[in-house]
Design a protein around this motif. Structure first.
Motif, PDB file in Angstrom:
ATOM      1  N   VAL A 245       4.968  19.803  -1.191  1.00 31.90           N
ATOM      2  CA  VAL A 245       4.807  21.211  -0.835  1.00 31.90           C
ATOM      3  C   VAL A 245       5.620  21.558   0.417  1.00 31.90           C
ATOM      4  N   GLU A 246       5.747  20.607   1.328  1.00 31.57           N
ATOM      5  CA  GLU A 246       6.572  20.826   2.522  1.00 31.57           C
ATOM      6  C   GLU A 246       8.046  20.967   2.135  1.00 31.57           C
ATOM      7  N   LYS A 247       8.477  20.159   1.183  1.00 34.89           N
ATOM      8  CA  LYS A 247       9.859  20.251   0.704  1.00 34.89           C
ATOM      9  C   LYS A 247      10.128  21.613   0.078  1.00 34.89           C
ATOM     10  N   GLU A 248       9.149  22.107  -0.699  1.00 35.73           N
ATOM     11  CA  GLU A 248       9.321  23.408  -1.364  1.00 35.73           C
ATOM     12  C   GLU A 248       9.522  24.519  -0.340  1.00 35.73           C
ATOM     13  N   LEU A 249       8.691  24.522   0.716  1.00 34.30           N
ATOM     14  CA  LEU A 249       8.827  25.561   1.728  1.00 34.30           C
ATOM     15  C   LEU A 249      10.122  25.378   2.504  1.00 34.30           C
ATOM     16  N   PHE A 250      10.455  24.129   2.826  1.00 34.56           N
ATOM     17  CA  PHE A 250      11.698  23.886   3.569  1.00 34.56           C
ATOM     18  C   PHE A 250      12.901  24.371   2.779  1.00 34.56           C
ATOM     19  N   GLU A 251      12.960  24.046   1.503  1.00 35.12           N
ATOM     20  CA  GLU A 251      14.099  24.456   0.668  1.00 35.12           C
ATOM     21  C   GLU A 251      14.190  25.971   0.563  1.00 35.12           C
ATOM     22  N   PHE A 252      13.023  26.637   0.491  1.00 36.85           N
ATOM     23  CA  PHE A 252      13.016  28.095   0.426  1.00 36.85           C
ATOM     24  C   PHE A 252      13.576  28.688   1.723  1.00 36.85           C
ATOM     25  N   LEU A 253      13.098  28.186   2.858  1.00 37.70           N
ATOM     26  CA  LEU A 253      13.544  28.702   4.154  1.00 37.70           C
ATOM     27  C   LEU A 253      15.008  28.353   4.405  1.00 37.70           C
ATOM     28  N   ASN A 254      15.400  27.147   4.000  1.00 36.96           N
ATOM     29  CA  ASN A 254      16.758  26.685   4.247  1.00 36.96           C
ATOM     30  C   ASN A 254      17.782  27.398   3.359  1.00 36.96           C
ATOM     31  N   PHE A 255      17.298  28.124   2.370  1.00 41.10           N
ATOM     32  CA  PHE A 255      18.172  28.905   1.502  1.00 41.10           C
ATOM     33  C   PHE A 255      18.602  30.204   2.193  1.00 41.10           C
ATOM     34  N   SER A 256      17.900  30.511   3.293  1.00 36.39           N
ATOM     35  CA  SER A 256      18.214  31.725   4.043  1.00 36.39           C
ATOM     36  C   SER A 256      19.658  31.691   4.548  1.00 36.39           C
ATOM     37  N   LYS A 257      20.303  32.855   4.559  1.00 34.21           N
ATOM     38  CA  LYS A 257      21.675  32.938   5.065  1.00 34.21           C
ATOM     39  C   LYS A 257      21.720  32.656   6.564  1.00 34.21           C
ATOM     40  N   THR A 258      20.632  32.995   7.253  1.00 28.48           N
ATOM     41  CA  THR A 258      20.564  32.778   8.696  1.00 28.48           C
ATOM     42  C   THR A 258      19.668  31.584   8.964  1.00 28.48           C
ATOM     43  N   ARG A 259      20.262  30.424   8.988  1.00 28.78           N
ATOM     44  CA  ARG A 259      19.522  29.185   9.242  1.00 28.78           C
ATOM     45  C   ARG A 259      20.369  28.302  10.160  1.00 28.78           C
ATOM     46  N   GLN A 260      19.706  27.521  10.959  1.00 28.39           N
ATOM     47  CA  GLN A 260      20.446  26.639  11.868  1.00 28.39           C
ATOM     48  C   GLN A 260      19.552  25.496  12.324  1.00 28.39           C
ATOM     49  N   GLU A 261      20.129  24.309  12.307  1.00 27.13           N
ATOM     50  CA  GLU A 261      19.427  23.165  12.880  1.00 27.13           C
ATOM     51  C   GLU A 261      19.950  22.954  14.298  1.00 27.13           C
ATOM     52  N   PHE A 262      19.032  22.883  15.248  1.00 27.86           N
ATOM     53  CA  PHE A 262      19.391  22.646  16.639  1.00 27.86           C
ATOM     54  C   PHE A 262      19.154  21.168  16.951  1.00 27.86           C
ATOM     55  N   LYS A 263      20.219  20.379  16.761  1.00 29.28           N
ATOM     56  CA  LYS A 263      20.124  18.948  17.003  1.00 29.28           C
ATOM     57  C   LYS A 263      20.290  18.644  18.484  1.00 29.28           C
ATOM     58  N   LYS A 264      19.759  17.506  18.906  1.00 28.66           N
ATOM     59  CA  LYS A 264      19.985  17.070  20.273  1.00 28.66           C
ATOM     60  C   LYS A 264      21.471  16.799  20.452  1.00 28.66           C
ATOM     61  N   MET A 265      22.027  17.286  21.530  1.00 27.10           N
ATOM     62  CA  MET A 265      23.452  17.108  21.771  1.00 27.10           C
ATOM     63  C   MET A 265      23.741  15.745  22.403  1.00 27.10           C
ATOM     64  N   SER A 266      24.908  15.204  22.108  1.00 28.60           N
ATOM     65  CA  SER A 266      25.375  13.998  22.781  1.00 28.60           C
ATOM     66  C   SER A 266      25.752  14.384  24.209  1.00 28.60           C
ATOM     67  N   ASN A 267      25.979  13.391  25.077  1.00 27.85           N
ATOM     68  CA  ASN A 267      26.356  13.690  26.455  1.00 27.85           C
ATOM     69  C   ASN A 267      27.664  14.475  26.535  1.00 27.85           C
ATOM     70  N   LEU A 268      28.616  14.154  25.642  1.00 24.75           N
ATOM     71  CA  LEU A 268      29.888  14.878  25.638  1.00 24.75           C
ATOM     72  C   LEU A 268      29.697  16.332  25.211  1.00 24.75           C
ATOM     73  N   GLU A 269      28.874  16.533  24.184  1.00 24.92           N
ATOM     74  CA  GLU A 269      28.578  17.897  23.732  1.00 24.92           C
ATOM     75  C   GLU A 269      27.834  18.669  24.808  1.00 24.92           C
ATOM     76  N   LEU A 270      26.907  17.983  25.465  1.00 24.02           N
ATOM     77  CA  LEU A 270      26.126  18.622  26.520  1.00 24.02           C
ATOM     78  C   LEU A 270      27.007  18.984  27.715  1.00 24.02           C
ATOM     79  N   ALA A 271      27.964  18.110  28.039  1.00 24.31           N
ATOM     80  CA  ALA A 271      28.891  18.395  29.140  1.00 24.31           C
ATOM     81  C   ALA A 271      29.722  19.643  28.833  1.00 24.31           C
ATOM     82  N   ASP A 272      30.194  19.763  27.588  1.00 23.98           N
ATOM     83  CA  ASP A 272      30.949  20.953  27.183  1.00 23.98           C
ATOM     84  C   ASP A 272      30.079  22.204  27.268  1.00 23.98           C
ATOM     85  N   TRP A 273      28.823  22.068  26.846  1.00 25.60           N
ATOM     86  CA  TRP A 273      27.878  23.192  26.905  1.00 25.60           C
ATOM     87  C   TRP A 273      27.666  23.630  28.355  1.00 25.60           C
TER      88      TRP A 273
END
Length: 356
Positions: A130-158
């Motif tokens: 049931v969690e997969k079903e809701l996730f797939e429904f939400l992830n089908f949205s045009k406006t979706r984004q995963e905010f992953k933890k940044m590496s030190n290099l990515e964080l330095a650029d940020w």
């Protein structure tokens, strides 16, 4: 319109939601009253329906933020929510519905990526059907984004980009120093950037360097020396001292340490987030140790700073896992009340400490 944000980096996700809220208030909800924050862990479908259907004379559109609905103990609500919003989307609903899930992330595998849910103690579990079903429904949205933890290099650029946006300048080496002192914590880094930029601008002004400067003059650069002098690298140590006092049931000392941090200029919301973070880390370490993870490999296993992992291992001896979970739930409740304007964080934290 459904928007779906998920991933471990709650700082950037919540910053994005703040930007969306400000835009909604500016363009649609000018009088106010059209925004609602909902605690997904406790919400019912009836409450969601009531909030989504409510409207005012001045604005028929609503913006709802539903946080951590995947952690709701009533798993039946996940399918109910999917069906409810599927129907509304098909009819072309005008409301803005934001789902925020900081306990869900994608995990890379040789064949692609798996979506997993994290417990409060950091353990990863596959999604249920049931969690997969809701996730797939939400992830089908045009406006979706995963905010992953940044590496030190990515964080330095940020950091470099954020410093420039706020009117300053910083090189890569100084940015890495800031990351190290703040142990990679974006909440602290964000606060420190403001302080550093203001310091350099004030320093430049006091030296008379800003007077009659031509347009396009290079901003004063934040140096490693500035960071080492101004950044509270010992803040982590102060939080450890506070949680030590909590673990020892020393209310007087814990209250004193909290007051010292507040008087020292620590942001209340940031302080609350750091205490929550520290209790989560201790719970992660306690769970890892109970699962026979070697104390020496804790940092690598949990992807923690070695010093933080070592200190947390010592503190974990002061608590039972159930005590830590109970404390964490109470702190999350304070966080919710703060977000919904039902109390001041300093007052709520003081009351929380009085009950330990």
């Amino acid at each position: 319109m459904i928007i779906f944000f998920y991933g471990e980096d709650d700082f950037r996700a919540k910053k994005k939601i703040k930007e969306l809220k400000e835009r909604f208030a500016r363009e649609i909800d000018r009088v106010g009253g059209g925004f609602e924050y909902l605690d997904g862990e406790k919400i019912t479908l009836r409450e969601i329906g009531e909030k989504a259907s409510a409207s005012s004379l001045l604005s028929s559109k609503r913006m709802l933020v539903i946080e951590n609905i995947f952690r709701n103990k009533n798993k039946g609500i996940l399918l109910e929510v999917k069906n409810y919003f599927s129907e509304r989307e098909a009819k072309g609903q005008d409301n803005v519905i934001v789902f925020l899930e900081n306990f869900i992330k994608t995990k890379k595998k040789y064949s692609g990526a798996d979506v997993v849910k994290m417990d409060l103690d950091g353990r990863e579990k596959p999604l249920t059907k049931v969690e997969k079903e809701l996730f797939e429904f939400l992830n089908f949205s045009k406006t979706r984004q995963e905010f992953k933890k940044m590496s030190n290099l990515e964080l330095a650029d940020w950091i470099k980009k954020e410093v420039e946006i706020r009117g300053g300048k910083i090189n890569s080496k100084a940015a890495i120093t800031l990351i190290t002192l703040a142990a990679g914590d974006l909440w602290q880094i964000d606060s420190e950037i403001n302080k550093l930029v203001n310091y350099k601008n004030g320093q430049k002004a006091s030296e008379g360097a800003i007077v009659a400067e031509p347009c396009g003059t290079t901003s004063a650069e934040i140096s490693e020396a500035d960071i080492k002098e101004l950044v509270r690298g010992h803040f982590e140590e102060n939080i450890f001292a506070l949680t030590d006092a909590i673990g020892a049931r020393n209310r007087a000392l814990a209250t004193k340490l909290l007051e010292e941090e507040l008087q020292g200029g620590a942001n209340e919301i940031y302080l609350l987030s750091m205490i929550i973070r520290q209790i989560k880390i201790i719970l992660q370490v306690a769970s890892a140790l109970s699962s026979s993870v070697n104390a020496r490999s804790l940092a690598g296993e949990l992807k923690l700073n070695s010093y933080v992992a070592q200190k947390a291992a010592v503190q974990a001896r002061n608590f039972l896992p159930e005590q830590l979970k109970k404390m964490l739930f109470s702190l999350i409740e304070i966080d919710y009340k703060t977000k919904t304007g039902r109390g001041e964080p300093s007052v709520l934290l003081g009351l929380w400490l009085a009950k330990i």
